[in-house]
Design an enzyme around this catalytic site. Structure first.
Site, short mmCIF file in Angstrom:
data_model
loop_
_atom_site.label_atom_id
_atom_site.label_comp_id
_atom_site.label_asym_id
_atom_site.label_seq_id
_atom_site.Cartn_x
_atom_site.Cartn_y
_atom_site.Cartn_z
N GLN A 10 38.62 20.76 -59.63
CA GLN A 10 37.50 21.03 -58.73
C GLN A 10 37.28 19.88 -57.75
OE1 GLN A 10 34.53 22.92 -61.04
NE2 GLN A 10 33.05 23.04 -59.41
N SER A 94 41.57 18.73 -65.28
CA SER A 94 40.42 19.53 -65.70
C SER A 94 40.76 21.03 -65.61
CB SER A 94 39.18 19.15 -64.89
OG SER A 94 38.02 19.73 -65.45
N LEU A 95 40.12 21.79 -64.70
CA LEU A 95 40.45 23.22 -64.62
C LEU A 95 41.93 23.42 -64.31
CD1 LEU A 95 40.97 25.03 -61.77
CD2 LEU A 95 38.86 23.88 -61.18
N ARG A 119 34.24 29.83 -67.72
CA ARG A 119 34.11 28.37 -67.88
C ARG A 119 33.14 27.82 -66.85
NH1 ARG A 119 37.02 23.76 -65.92
NH2 ARG A 119 37.45 22.15 -67.51
N HIS A 204 32.51 17.14 -68.47
CA HIS A 204 33.26 16.25 -69.36
C HIS A 204 32.37 15.20 -70.03
CE1 HIS A 204 36.94 18.16 -68.15
NE2 HIS A 204 36.62 17.99 -66.89
N GLN A 253 38.44 19.75 -74.20
CA GLN A 253 38.46 19.26 -72.82
C GLN A 253 37.12 19.45 -72.11
OE1 GLN A 253 38.91 21.53 -69.68
NE2 GLN A 253 40.97 20.97 -69.07
#
Length: 314
Positions: A10, A94-95, A119, A204, A253
């Site tokens: 992102q 991440s994503l 998510r 996170h 995660q």
């Protein structure tokens, strides 16, 4: 040459991303249509036309960025004969970890789109807007030790942790707003610049536990198979290919640290990777890779010309 495909997270979204791929390649159009169908949403129209405020919403940005990454991967395979199995490893920020798994065939495109939509929604639900914050600590003195010291000062008033260890000179902290504000003051005392990030939730960090619980349920029901190339996971900075371990690490995660600096370092030092190809929107990860591993090659794959040149170079 040992190759790793890396997939952005992102922040790399931009109105217009993927449009030139769709105009040039039917394989890209197929990906965007599959994602639209899976979500029951005209996501590609939003990517093409905006508004940027809607595209930036976490629940839209996450599947949209994945769609562009998968369009790149599918075009490379169908038009240029370069499959992900040409890579020694895949990794995503991440994503981007979901994009990496989808590109490597571990999760179907439709399931990945639905998981990322959820998510994004779950992360937004986990913490009311305004109660959480993130900040980027930057500058030559900024490393994990400095960021952890700043986060420890913030943790005296609330949740505050290191969220993303991106590269030397770029570490992100996340947590409750008052705690992050305190950590920013401490970071400045320690010689770092601190920039509050324009995000809708504190990603996170432990405040994301409700989102992790939602993702655990969704991932338990998802079909995951071994990827065609091992995934170097965010939370361990080590390769994984066993489906149940992948499932567990995707849940961890949500609240865990993105160990990107360590992941790139492992890929170069232990994985023997000499070239990174960033599949998707932007070139943020290519820049990080060059800072972490100056001797490695890093190539952003955004445009049809990028893909053609990359395929010819192999």
């Amino acid at each position: 040459m040992s190759l790793a495909f890396i997939f952005p997270g992102q922040g790399s979204q931009a109105v217009g991303m993927g449009v030139d791929l769709a105009e040039t390649f039917s394989a890209a159009r197929e990906v965007f249509q599959e994602v639209d169908d899976a979500l029951g949403q005209k996501l590609f129209a939003l990517m093409r036309d905006g508004p940027e405020t809607d595209l930036t919403l976490t629940e839209n940005a996450q599947p949209a960025l994945m769609a562009v990454s998968l369009a790149v991967a599918r075009v490379l395979e169908k038009e240029f004969g370069v499959g992900v199995d040409r890579a020694a490893f895949v990794a995503g920020h991440s994503l981007g970890e979901y994009s990496a798994l989808a590109a490597a065939g571990a999760i179907s495109l439709a399931d990945t789109a639905r998981l990322l939509k959820l998510r994004g929604q779950a992360m937004q639900r986990a913490v009311p807007v305004g109660e959480g914050a993130m900040a980027s600590l930057i500058g030559p003195k900024t490393d994990v030790a400095l960021a952890e010291a700043a986060a420890a000062a913030g943790a005296e008033v609330g949740v505050c942790v290191v969220a993303n260890d991106n590269n030397q000179g770029n570490v992100v902290i996340s947590g409750a707003k008052a705690a992050v504000d305190r950590a920013i003051e401490k970071a400045k005392e320690l010689g770092a610049r601190a920039i509050p990030l324009n995000v809708s939730a504190p990603f996170h960090c432990p405040l994301m536990q409700p989102a992790a619980d939602e993702m655990a349920q969704a991932l338990a029901a998802a079909t995951i198979v071994s990827p065609r190339a091992p995934l170097v996971a965010n939370v361990t900075a080590r390769p994984v290919h066993e489906p149940e371990e992948i499932r567990r690490l995707l849940v961890e995660q949500v609240t865990g640290r993105v160990r990107w600096r360590e992941s790139i370092a492992w890929l170069v030092e232990s994985g023997g990777v000499t070239r990174f190809a960033e599949a998707g929107s932007g070139k943020v990860l290519s820049g990080m890779a060059k800072r972490i591993a100056p001797d490695a090659e890093a190539t952003p794959l955004n445009t049809p010309a990028d893909l053609e040149a990359f395929a010819k170079s192999l």
